[in-house]
Write a protein that holds these residues in place. Structure first.
Motif, short mmCIF file in Angstrom:
data_model
loop_
_atom_site.label_atom_id
_atom_site.label_comp_id
_atom_site.label_asym_id
_atom_site.label_seq_id
_atom_site.Cartn_x
_atom_site.Cartn_y
_atom_site.Cartn_z
N TYR A 4 -2.70 2.21 7.84
CA TYR A 4 -3.73 1.43 8.52
C TYR A 4 -4.01 0.11 7.77
O TYR A 4 -4.11 -0.96 8.38
N LEU A 5 -4.10 0.19 6.45
CA LEU A 5 -4.34 -1.02 5.65
C LEU A 5 -3.15 -1.97 5.76
O LEU A 5 -3.33 -3.20 5.81
N THR A 6 -1.96 -1.42 5.81
CA THR A 6 -0.75 -2.23 6.01
C THR A 6 -0.83 -2.94 7.35
O THR A 6 -0.58 -4.14 7.46
N TYR A 26 0.81 -1.21 0.00
CA TYR A 26 0.00 0.00 0.00
C TYR A 26 0.85 1.27 0.00
O TYR A 26 0.33 2.36 -0.20
N LEU A 27 2.14 1.09 0.25
CA LEU A 27 3.03 2.25 0.38
C LEU A 27 4.13 2.26 -0.68
O LEU A 27 5.09 3.02 -0.57
N GLN A 28 3.98 1.46 -1.71
CA GLN A 28 5.03 1.30 -2.72
C GLN A 28 5.46 2.61 -3.38
O GLN A 28 6.62 2.76 -3.74
N ASP A 78 -6.04 18.33 4.81
CA ASP A 78 -4.99 17.35 5.10
C ASP A 78 -5.24 16.02 4.38
O ASP A 78 -4.85 14.95 4.85
N TYR A 79 -5.84 16.09 3.21
CA TYR A 79 -6.19 14.90 2.42
C TYR A 79 -4.99 13.98 2.21
O TYR A 79 -5.08 12.78 2.42
N HIS A 80 -3.86 14.53 1.80
CA HIS A 80 -2.71 13.69 1.47
C HIS A 80 -2.15 12.96 2.70
O HIS A 80 -1.77 11.80 2.60
N GLN A 81 -2.13 13.64 3.84
CA GLN A 81 -1.67 12.98 5.07
C GLN A 81 -2.63 11.86 5.46
O GLN A 81 -2.21 10.77 5.85
N LEU A 82 -3.92 12.12 5.33
CA LEU A 82 -4.91 11.09 5.67
C LEU A 82 -4.83 9.90 4.71
O LEU A 82 -4.99 8.75 5.13
N GLU A 83 -4.57 10.18 3.44
CA GLU A 83 -4.43 9.08 2.49
C GLU A 83 -3.22 8.21 2.87
O GLU A 83 -3.30 6.98 2.86
N PHE A 133 -14.65 0.09 6.36
CA PHE A 133 -14.62 1.44 6.93
C PHE A 133 -15.71 1.68 7.97
O PHE A 133 -15.75 2.74 8.58
N LYS A 134 -16.57 0.69 8.19
CA LYS A 134 -17.53 0.82 9.29
C LYS A 134 -16.81 0.86 10.63
O LYS A 134 -17.30 1.45 11.58
N ALA A 135 -15.64 0.24 10.71
CA ALA A 135 -14.90 0.18 11.97
C ALA A 135 -13.67 1.08 11.95
O ALA A 135 -12.75 0.89 12.73
N ALA A 136 -13.65 2.05 11.07
CA ALA A 136 -12.47 2.90 10.92
C ALA A 136 -12.64 4.24 11.64
O ALA A 136 -13.72 4.58 12.11
N ALA A 137 -11.55 4.96 11.68
CA ALA A 137 -11.57 6.30 12.27
C ALA A 137 -12.41 7.23 11.39
O ALA A 137 -12.48 7.05 10.18
N PRO A 138 -13.04 8.24 11.98
CA PRO A 138 -13.86 9.15 11.19
C PRO A 138 -13.07 9.87 10.11
O PRO A 138 -13.59 10.15 9.03
N GLU A 139 -11.80 10.12 10.36
CA GLU A 139 -10.96 10.80 9.37
C GLU A 139 -10.78 9.95 8.13
O GLU A 139 -10.74 10.47 7.00
N PHE A 140 -10.68 8.62 8.30
CA PHE A 140 -10.51 7.73 7.15
C PHE A 140 -11.79 7.67 6.32
O PHE A 140 -11.74 7.68 5.09
#
Length: 172
Positions: free
Chosen positions: A156-158, A6-8, A145-150, A107-114
């Protein structure tokens, strides 16, 4: 050195920081510190209201959205965290286009920012279909802060795929 799928496309220095947290078994703790809460948007109806609110706030002139829902069939293996579609149908002598946004059920169990980042991404596709400069400018207009959240979402996925992962960072 293990590949972080996810971070390649991120710089090696960022990948090395994530690898260090993984080696220290502190990645979940790091995420829980940054994103301690879980959002309350649990139903499709609540998700529709959430998306409609963001659209009204940032994109009043964009086309309307006919359907918004969590979709268990979307998975991160196909890089589909969210999906926007426009289904065209002929009804009588008219061509009707229905716009839909689907968000992966994880994403039902994710942070609101995600959740907000995914929704902003899909809303931006109402105006810009391609992932180009204008698309990302629209994303950062709606969510500065879209890019930081992405990036954090990719971390998180990692973390979710780690074999030693037995709890979610939001439970820590």
């Amino acid at each position: 050195m293990a590949a972080l799928r996810y971070l390649q496309h991120y710089p090696a220095t960022l990948q090395d920081k994530v690898r260090a947290l993984i080696a220290q078994e502190r990645l979940g703790e790091h995420l829980a510190t940054r994103y301690p809460a879980r959002h309350e948007v649990q139903s499709d109806k609540a998700l529709y209201a959430y998306v409609a609110g963001l659209k009204q706030q940032h994109m009043k002139n964009a086309p309307g959205i006919d359907k918004v829902l969590y979709d268990a069939r979307l998975d991160v293996l196909r890089n589909a965290l969210g999906l926007h579609t426009a289904v065209s149908r002929v009804q009588g002598g008219r061509l009707k286009a229905k716009k839909e946004i689907r968000v992966a059920s994880l994403f039902k169990a994710a942070a609101p920012e995600f959740l907000q980042m995914i929704v902003v991404h899909e809303l931006a596709h109402l105006k810009e279909m391609d992932h180009n400069k204008a698309f990302y400018q629209l994303c950062t207009h709606m969510l500065p802060d879209y890019h930081q959240l992405e990036f954090d979402l990719r971390v998180y996925l990692t973390w979710r795929e780690l074999p030693s992962n037995d709890t979610t960072p939001l439970q820590a």
